[in-house]
Design a protein around this motif. Sequence first.
Motif, PDB file in Angstrom:
ATOM      1  N   SER A 206      -2.318   8.047   7.064  1.00  0.00           N
ATOM      2  CA  SER A 206      -1.300   7.136   6.526  1.00  0.00           C
ATOM      3  C   SER A 206       0.011   7.887   6.291  1.00  0.00           C
ATOM      4  N   GLU A 456     -10.536   8.149  -0.260  1.00  0.00           N
ATOM      5  CA  GLU A 456      -9.978   7.588   0.966  1.00  0.00           C
ATOM      6  C   GLU A 456     -10.950   6.565   1.553  1.00  0.00           C
ATOM      7  N   LEU A 457     -10.414   5.384   1.834  1.00  0.00           N
ATOM      8  CA  LEU A 457     -11.284   4.319   2.334  1.00  0.00           C
ATOM      9  C   LEU A 457     -11.923   4.648   3.673  1.00  0.00           C
ATOM     10  N   ASN A 487      -8.458  -4.994   4.281  1.00  0.00           N
ATOM     11  CA  ASN A 487      -7.405  -5.465   3.386  1.00  0.00           C
ATOM     12  C   ASN A 487      -7.969  -5.868   2.034  1.00  0.00           C
ATOM     13  N   VAL A 490      -8.659  -2.687   0.027  1.00  0.00           N
ATOM     14  CA  VAL A 490      -7.431  -2.088  -0.497  1.00  0.00           C
ATOM     15  C   VAL A 490      -6.930  -2.879  -1.693  1.00  0.00           C
ATOM     16  N   SER A 494      -6.616  -1.581  -5.688  1.00  0.00           N
ATOM     17  CA  SER A 494      -5.363  -1.531  -6.434  1.00  0.00           C
ATOM     18  C   SER A 494      -5.301  -2.629  -7.483  1.00  0.00           C
TER      19      SER A 494
END
Lengths: 497, 319
Positions: A206, A456-457, A487, A490, A494
């Motif tokens: 990223s 980390e995903l 998605n 993530v 968050s």
Amino acid sequence: MQASVLDIQGIHKSFGNNQVLRGIDMRINAGEVVVLMGANGAGKSTLVKVLSGYHAADHGQMQLAGKPYSPRDAREAIHQGVVTVHQSIDDGVIPDLDVANNLMLDRLTSGAHGLWVSAKKLRQQASEVADAMGLDIDLNARVADLSVADRQMISIARAMAHAPRLLILDEPTSSLSATEAERLFTVIDRLRAQGVAIVYISHRMSDIRRLADRIICLRDGQISGVFDQAPLDLTAAVHAMLGQAINNADIEPATPGAPILTLHNVELAKGAAPVSLSVGDGEVVAFTGLLGSGMSALVETLFGLRPLSSGTMQVDGQPYAPGNVREALARGVFMSVKDRATNGVIGDFNIADNMTLPFLKAFTRGAFLSARQQRASTEQMIAQLGIVCQSHADSIGTLSGGNQQKVMIGRWLQSPSRVLLLDEPFQGVDIGARQDIGRHIRATAKGRATLVFVSELDEAIEIADRIIVLHEGAIAGEQSNRDIDLNALVAQASGKA
Amino acid sequence: MALVVYFSLAASGFANPRSAVFVLQSVAITGILALGVTTTLVVGGFDLSIGAVATTSLMLAAYCMVVLEQPAYVAVAVCLLMGAFIGLINGLLIVKFRIPDLLATLGMMFLLIGLQRIPTQGNSIATGMSLADGSTAEGTFSAAFLWLGRHRFDLILERLIPVPVVVFVLIAVAIWLFLGFTRHGRLMYAIGSNERATALVGAPVERYKIAAYMISGVTASIGGILLAARLGRGDIASGNNLLLDSVAAALIGFAVLGAARPNAFGTAMGALFVGILLQGMTMMNAPYYTQDFVKGAVLVVALMFTFYLSSRRGQSGRH
């Protein structure tokens, strides 16, 4: 054509018989972010050390802004405008001094500075530096009391105070959260606009996608690929770096056997919803989450490093509440800890002694250790995990990060466990070693419950049957590793879900 | 050992068994103490109190026999217990109260130096000394006790090997085996290198550290007993050089065989090396007051060698 800041030709460097750099040519232009990619041991760190004056090259020339450049030490490199922020943050700051002093440290060491330190002037200059970076930290705070991210920003801010022509950042985001990293990227963008040349080293895709103008791949001490056509072809870059195709770990989620580890209403943070879960025989479950998500609380509770706050845990149906590490080990709960340099590696020991450390009792015959059995067990692990070394008697310090990590994990695979905890097993590990480790963990998963904790995903996706997302001490989401909705993960991590 | 050859040629009479045994005898007590320090160095600590423990043990042995009129075995047992106890206190101060090792053992050193003088009002203890109440001490150093310091075993030559040398060799072998070849020793080295990591593999780090200081205390008290037996009196000034000499031996031991870490074999060699050097110099009529200077020089050179080599090794390992 932009102005070239640094030109290097035919750089060679070897340590003893070990040829680390074998002819590096590159050119870095003003206002450009060059990402340096390479597996562990490819020579990135050595190249950085040659550029920043820690090592002298054996052959080759370097030119800085058209003039010959051969720094004798780090100070000279900095004076000529080549500033490096090293990977280990604590090398960059003095924990017992306050922020202002840390920011102005290089100013204090320069001969131009007078004998007396004026507190007022120092603070004023420090706040100028901090403002230029957009730093919002109390200048009077002791650095030891700050978060890792703030310390990282301080060492970068200090580097910036030199007005560098070439800034080298060695894995600057490895301990930053996403928002903190974004703060750093904004600063990098601003520097790029000012015409500073930047060499950026990272394993994080990223970061690379976000920043790179050009990617240079190193492999075995040589440049194995240069990518500068927008959009940058990251897949090809990874190929060039590894010299092999990455097969996106196609995981067929296993059907778990009988539950081995169960948690019931365990509270990970004050006021958070209690956590209940169960992990079955042969199952690999990855936990992921940001800083403060409760991951470390969960890890520490499971390994007896912090007391169980509320609720119950069971291993094999028996109540489990370890008061210390020994009690956890006695129940067959093993853990490979994170931050291997401080928590895992015994620097004075060789590979065999590091590997067999937890199970020395099993290698004792009569009163004495059996070196032969230690060797046999270690050699087996070296073969299984593909550890690159000359022999089991190599000092652990001679191994690259990825191989050290393999030793740390191999440690806990020598004896069958009921629950295996892996905390950040891929920290500072290149993709090749990461795949070796992941494959082996999955292959040996039968007979135990495996819990992997990663921030980390994509690391979670590479190894797990099931992924659990934590947010502020509670479970925010859970998915089986088949047709993952990235998605959603993530968003859950968050806290936006 | 080029040194041996050099002195053999330069000083006649250096190369004979009696001379060799003399060297051994002179280093035996220092060597025993140094082995204890080595154990604490292995766990990443340091024991400054060994010299004081040895003299306390010396005084205690004399006090037991001369004033309290106890037999030799009681005196020996009391001294060994005292050594273990002081080690335990040192260990607890360091592990539980988190006092840095140098400071904790420095404090202990002062404490003991003071303590050992209190029962005798600062006097040395000798047979027939007069006590505080005016009477005369009735006890004596028993023959069995003096045997520990003065008896010599026959080996080829009659009455060749003194008891302290035998004790030194036995302790050296025991500590060498313990540190180098048992799992306990391996874990102690691991603690010295990375305490946190060792705790995280489930080793009882605190217990090992305390054990190291207890071993150090016991070896120091053995040194004191042997010294008392050799002198035949409780002399308060006799242990002055013990601390520095034994620490020097242990540190010189780092450099032996390029180990760059504390090890029992190196320590024994370090003690011998210093002993040979001093013996050779004495036989070549070097004045006594140059001895400390020479010891210091040897120590500094050995440390330079060790740390320079290990830093180079560390550097080439990282890339």
